[in-house]
Design an enzyme around this catalytic site. Structure first.
Site, mmCIF file in Angstrom:
data_model
loop_
_atom_site.group_PDB
_atom_site.id
_atom_site.type_symbol
_atom_site.label_atom_id
_atom_site.label_comp_id
_atom_site.label_asym_id
_atom_site.label_seq_id
_atom_site.Cartn_x
_atom_site.Cartn_y
_atom_site.Cartn_z
ATOM 1 N N HIS A 19 0.841 -1.201 0.000
ATOM 2 C CA HIS A 19 0.000 0.000 0.000
ATOM 3 C C HIS A 19 0.874 1.248 0.000
ATOM 4 O O HIS A 19 2.105 1.154 -0.102
ATOM 5 C CB HIS A 19 -1.012 -0.019 1.150
ATOM 6 C CG HIS A 19 -0.408 -0.049 2.531
ATOM 7 N ND1 HIS A 19 0.386 0.959 3.026
ATOM 8 C CD2 HIS A 19 -0.488 -0.980 3.518
ATOM 9 C CE1 HIS A 19 0.750 0.673 4.258
ATOM 10 N NE2 HIS A 19 0.249 -0.508 4.575
ATOM 11 N N HIS A 22 4.056 1.435 2.405
ATOM 12 C CA HIS A 22 5.241 0.698 1.916
ATOM 13 C C HIS A 22 5.848 1.417 0.718
ATOM 14 O O HIS A 22 7.056 1.448 0.536
ATOM 15 C CB HIS A 22 4.867 -0.715 1.447
ATOM 16 C CG HIS A 22 4.077 -1.511 2.435
ATOM 17 N ND1 HIS A 22 2.842 -2.013 2.162
ATOM 18 C CD2 HIS A 22 4.360 -1.868 3.711
ATOM 19 C CE1 HIS A 22 2.385 -2.671 3.219
ATOM 20 N NE2 HIS A 22 3.285 -2.588 4.180
ATOM 21 N N CYS A 127 1.043 -9.451 21.385
ATOM 22 C CA CYS A 127 0.210 -8.979 20.272
ATOM 23 C C CYS A 127 0.707 -9.658 18.990
ATOM 24 O O CYS A 127 1.871 -9.493 18.612
ATOM 25 C CB CYS A 127 0.291 -7.462 20.108
ATOM 26 S SG CYS A 127 -0.547 -6.911 18.598
ATOM 27 N N CYS A 130 1.857 -7.161 16.278
ATOM 28 C CA CYS A 130 3.232 -6.641 16.435
ATOM 29 C C CYS A 130 4.259 -7.769 16.442
ATOM 30 O O CYS A 130 5.446 -7.533 16.307
ATOM 31 C CB CYS A 130 3.412 -5.908 17.757
ATOM 32 S SG CYS A 130 2.446 -4.436 17.949
ATOM 33 N N CYS A 144 -3.726 -3.017 22.024
ATOM 34 C CA CYS A 144 -2.466 -2.628 21.389
ATOM 35 C C CYS A 144 -2.678 -1.286 20.688
ATOM 36 O O CYS A 144 -3.633 -1.112 19.929
ATOM 37 C CB CYS A 144 -2.041 -3.694 20.384
ATOM 38 S SG CYS A 144 -0.771 -3.092 19.277
ATOM 39 N N HIS A 147 -2.537 -1.828 16.736
ATOM 40 C CA HIS A 147 -3.460 -2.740 16.050
ATOM 41 C C HIS A 147 -4.875 -2.701 16.604
ATOM 42 O O HIS A 147 -5.763 -3.371 16.078
ATOM 43 C CB HIS A 147 -2.889 -4.163 16.048
ATOM 44 C CG HIS A 147 -1.621 -4.250 15.269
ATOM 45 N ND1 HIS A 147 -0.383 -4.103 15.841
ATOM 46 C CD2 HIS A 147 -1.413 -4.368 13.938
ATOM 47 C CE1 HIS A 147 0.549 -4.172 14.906
ATOM 48 N NE2 HIS A 147 -0.047 -4.314 13.741
ATOM 49 N N LYS A 298 -3.741 5.833 10.698
ATOM 50 C CA LYS A 298 -2.627 5.290 9.909
ATOM 51 C C LYS A 298 -3.157 4.435 8.761
ATOM 52 O O LYS A 298 -4.041 3.607 8.969
ATOM 53 C CB LYS A 298 -1.769 4.434 10.849
ATOM 54 C CG LYS A 298 -0.566 3.835 10.189
ATOM 55 C CD LYS A 298 0.123 2.837 11.120
ATOM 56 C CE LYS A 298 1.295 2.192 10.414
ATOM 57 N NZ LYS A 298 1.740 0.955 11.040
ATOM 58 N N LYS A 301 -2.667 -2.248 6.725
ATOM 59 C CA LYS A 301 -3.381 -3.465 6.352
ATOM 60 C C LYS A 301 -4.417 -3.796 7.409
ATOM 61 O O LYS A 301 -5.551 -4.100 7.104
ATOM 62 C CB LYS A 301 -2.386 -4.631 6.272
ATOM 63 C CG LYS A 301 -1.527 -4.586 5.046
ATOM 64 C CD LYS A 301 -0.430 -5.641 5.071
ATOM 65 C CE LYS A 301 0.763 -5.206 5.880
ATOM 66 N NZ LYS A 301 2.018 -5.813 5.451
#
Ligand code: ME8
Length: 524
Positions: A19, A22, A127, A130, A144, A147, A298, A301
């Site tokens: 995405h 990256h 997690c 992570c 988390c 996430h 953010k 994914k």
């Protein structure tokens, strides 16, 4: 003098497609590598895929596949995406590559033999997103932070890397090397992680095979596989031939890691302490950028709000998207993405400013100079107006170099576009379209057009690491097709090197103006 430059992106998890987050890191690394190649430096650009661990196993289970099949599929998708987008990496490493597995096992054996690892019982909050045990700081309302999911309570016997033994050394190292972690805000964050009682202790580096067998087996206990982060970080060594590859020392000494702040702790704490145990220096710089956000969240994914670089390429052209990414994020600080902002940026900088300069200059060399780069008039070339363009180009050469060095590519582009502005202003003052028809001023036209063609040559050269296709096209249009193949900075950016008489081509607009979007046209 030839120097070395080794730039790395994180190796991406193979649980979804690439995405824009990256893409930002990868495009930045690509630009830096291209810049250093242009400088004649021994350059190596590494990217790749991170394939072991529970995160991948989870996705493989959801897909009803063996993890090797899932990771192969997404690894190829990443690699193909980068290839399709013209990213010029030197190696795409996979953590399942045989040489990487061998290097990880040899390092595990070495640090085990040297007493840096011990076996313990451990209980903590894990997690899977992570792929690590969390500390208090990682939690917000029991979830988390990154996430937004609850960690699992886990207890098991495991091997630990005695990381905390190196914290005093690490704090001292960071203090003695103020630009090791940059920008500064992240350096301060890391110092507080290792200095205060932050709950950061030793690092659990194993997973019992009874729970997870998708990983690299510990060479000293076949009941366990290696923790995915310990395996993944070592990719930076494998790729350049650790331990005795020909250029290993040269490249490691010139290593520049690029990461976002999500993986600061593994890169700023786990990795330097691991390297210390292995007997190597930390990377030269750890360069940390912020997040691309969409509506203040953010792009990721796990949050499902990805922007695909392939869709952006199809809609706007990849060079325009690439420019937006590099120009609109101040390195280190979060940036908000919107297609409106993308379109505004493309129109202002690429269509109006650069595109106009190219089309006006080449239109006029066609009309007033028989489609050739004219020779400057001997009397006109040292006028203050011409000098201002030369100065603006020289300043751009120096600023781009300085800002690439300090990892402020947004500033490098800003500085480069000041030279574009200066050349446009020059054209406005010289008005060759009017001067050509005015006998008193007609003699200035060849000098004006020469000056603009030469400024375009230097601008294109400097732009080439960031927008390689656009730069090659501009050079071709001023009679220098293929010039990038053998170009060198800084020598080729010296004023006055454009061959007089080179054939110029008007061509289509480089970046057609884009109409602002209706709300219904926004894509994700
Ligand atoms: O963390 N904004 O892989 P990953 C900016 N496998 N950059 C972003 C971003 C965003 N919204 N989202 C992702 C891993 N990135 C590990 C790395 S390295 C030894 C192992 C970019 O697939 C950014 O570079 O989650 C970030 O650090 C990285 O993708 C995380 O990629």
């Amino acid at each position: 003098m030839s120097r070395a430059y080794y730039v790395t992106t994180p190796i991406y998890y193979v649980n979804a497609e690439a995405h824009m987050g990256h893409t930002y890191t990868t495009v930045l690394a690509d630009s830096l590598a291209r810049y250093h190649r242009l400088r004649g430096d021994r350059t190596f650009f590494l990217t790749g895929s991170d394939e072991h661990g529970e995160k991948i196993l989870e996705v493989a289970r959801e897909r009803g596949e063996d993890p090797a099949v899932t990771s192969e599929y997404f690894s190829i998708r990443f690699r193909e995406t980068w290839k399709e987008l013209g990213i010029g990496f030197d190696r795409f490493i996979r953590t399942t590559d045989a040489d990487h597995v061998a290097v990880v096992q040899s390092i595990l054996q070495k640090v085990w033999d040297d007493g840096h690892i011990e076996f313990r019982e451990y209980e903590g909050d894990y997690c899977v997103g992570c792929e690590r045990f969390l500390t208090e700081r990682d939690l917000v309302d029991g979830l988390c932070r990154d996430h937004e999911r609850a960690p699992e309570r886990r207890s098991e016997g495991n091997y630990f890397f005695k990381m905390s033994e190196h914290f005093d050394w690490l704090a001292g190292y960071i203090e003695d090397h103020p630009d090791f972690i940059r920008p500064e805000r992240y350096r301060n964050e890391v110092l507080s992680m290792v200095k205060e009682d932050s709950g950061l202790g030793d690092l659990c580096i194993s997973r019992p095979k009874t729970r997870l067998d998708w990983g690299i087996e510990l060479p000293f206990d076949d009941g366990y596989v290696c923790y995915v982060w310990f395996d993944a970080l070592i990719n930076y060594l494998t790729a350049i031939g650790y331990p005795d590859g020909e250029d290993f020392e040269l490249l490691w000494g010139a290593s520049e890691h690029l990461i976002a702040k999500d993986i600061l702790k593994p890169h700023a704490v786990f990795w330097p302490t691991m390297l210390r145990a292995i007997g190597l220096e930390p990377a030269r710089h750890l360069n940390v950028h912020g997040y691309w956000n969409l509506d203040d969240r953010k792009v990721s994914k796990s949050l499902g709000n990805m922007i695909s670089p392939l869709i952006m390429r199809d809609k706007y052209g990849f060079e325009a998207f690439r420019y937006f990414l590099l120009r609109s994020m101040s390195f280190g600080i979060d940036a908000n993405f919107s297609e409106d902002a993308l379109i505004t940026r493309i129109n202002a900088d690429l269509a109006n400013n650069l595109g106009n300069l190219v089309s006006r200059t080449l239109n006029m060399t066609g009309r007033f100079a028989d489609g050739r780069v004219p020779a400057p008039d001997a009397t006109g070339g040292d006028d203050a107006l011409e000098q201002a363009v030369q100065d603006a180009c020289a300043e751009a050469v120096a600023s781009v170099d300085q800002y690439v060095e300090s990892m402020e590519v947004h500033r490098a582009l800003e500085a480069l576009f000041r030279a574009v502005d200066a050349t446009n202003q020059y054209l406005e003052k010289r008005e060759p379209w009017k001067a050509a028809k005015d006998p008193a001023r007609a003699a200035s036209v060849p000098t004006t057009l020469y000056t603009c063609c030469e400024a375009l040559r230097i601008i294109a050269l400097l732009l080439s690491p960031f927008l390689p296709e656009t730069a090659a096209e501009i050079l071709a249009r001023v009679g220098l097709a293929g010039a990038l193949d053998s170009a060198r900075l800084p020598e080729d950016a010296v004023w006055g090197r454009i061959p007089v008489g080179g054939e110029t081509t008007k061509g289509k607009p480089l970046f057609p103006r884009i109409d602002p979007l209706e709300p219904s046209q926004q894509s994700q």
